[in-house]
Motif scaffolding. Structure first.
Motif, short mmCIF file in Angstrom:
data_model
loop_
_atom_site.label_atom_id
_atom_site.label_comp_id
_atom_site.label_asym_id
_atom_site.label_seq_id
_atom_site.Cartn_x
_atom_site.Cartn_y
_atom_site.Cartn_z
N UNK A 61 -10.96 11.92 -7.07
CA UNK A 61 -12.10 11.35 -6.35
C UNK A 61 -12.54 12.27 -5.22
N UNK A 62 -11.59 12.81 -4.47
CA UNK A 62 -11.95 13.73 -3.38
C UNK A 62 -12.65 14.98 -3.92
N UNK A 63 -12.13 15.54 -5.00
CA UNK A 63 -12.69 16.78 -5.53
C UNK A 63 -14.02 16.57 -6.23
N UNK A 120 -1.64 7.20 -8.34
CA UNK A 120 -2.52 6.97 -7.19
C UNK A 120 -2.92 8.30 -6.56
N UNK A 121 -1.96 9.18 -6.38
CA UNK A 121 -2.24 10.49 -5.78
C UNK A 121 -3.18 11.31 -6.66
N UNK A 122 -2.95 11.27 -7.94
CA UNK A 122 -3.79 12.03 -8.87
C UNK A 122 -5.23 11.51 -8.86
N UNK A 123 -5.38 10.20 -8.87
CA UNK A 123 -6.72 9.61 -8.88
C UNK A 123 -7.43 9.89 -7.56
N UNK A 146 0.82 -1.20 0.00
CA UNK A 146 0.00 0.00 0.00
C UNK A 146 0.86 1.26 0.00
N UNK A 147 1.92 1.26 0.76
CA UNK A 147 2.80 2.43 0.80
C UNK A 147 3.46 2.67 -0.56
N UNK A 148 3.82 1.61 -1.25
CA UNK A 148 4.38 1.77 -2.58
C UNK A 148 3.35 2.33 -3.54
N UNK A 149 2.11 1.83 -3.45
CA UNK A 149 1.04 2.34 -4.30
C UNK A 149 0.72 3.80 -3.97
N UNK A 150 0.76 4.12 -2.69
CA UNK A 150 0.44 5.48 -2.26
C UNK A 150 1.48 6.48 -2.77
#
Length: 60
Positions: free
Chosen positions: A25-27, A18-21, A9-13
């Motif tokens: 999603x948040x916005x 991942x950050x862009x997606x 998960x930390x690697x994906x984060x």
């Protein structure tokens, strides 16, 4: 086993995609939900009311 998942998960984060997606999603998804918008509006209104009440009680 849990540590392997945590490392994965930390690697994906740390992945920029991942950050862009997650930002999209948040916005776009969370910010447009009715409950979220209503709660944000209520918090702003509540803050204004508390400020006005504070000034009313303090200076009268």
């Amino acid at each position: 086993m849990p540590y392997d998942l945590y490392d994965h998960f930390m690697k994906e984060k740390s992945n920029p995609l991942f950050s862009e997606i997650s930002d999209i999603i948040r916005d776009e998804v969370w910010a447009e939900s009715i409950d979220f918008v209503m709660s944000q509006n209520w918090l702003k209104t509540e803050d204004k009311l508390f400020i006005e009440l504070y000034y009313l009680l303090r200076y009268n």
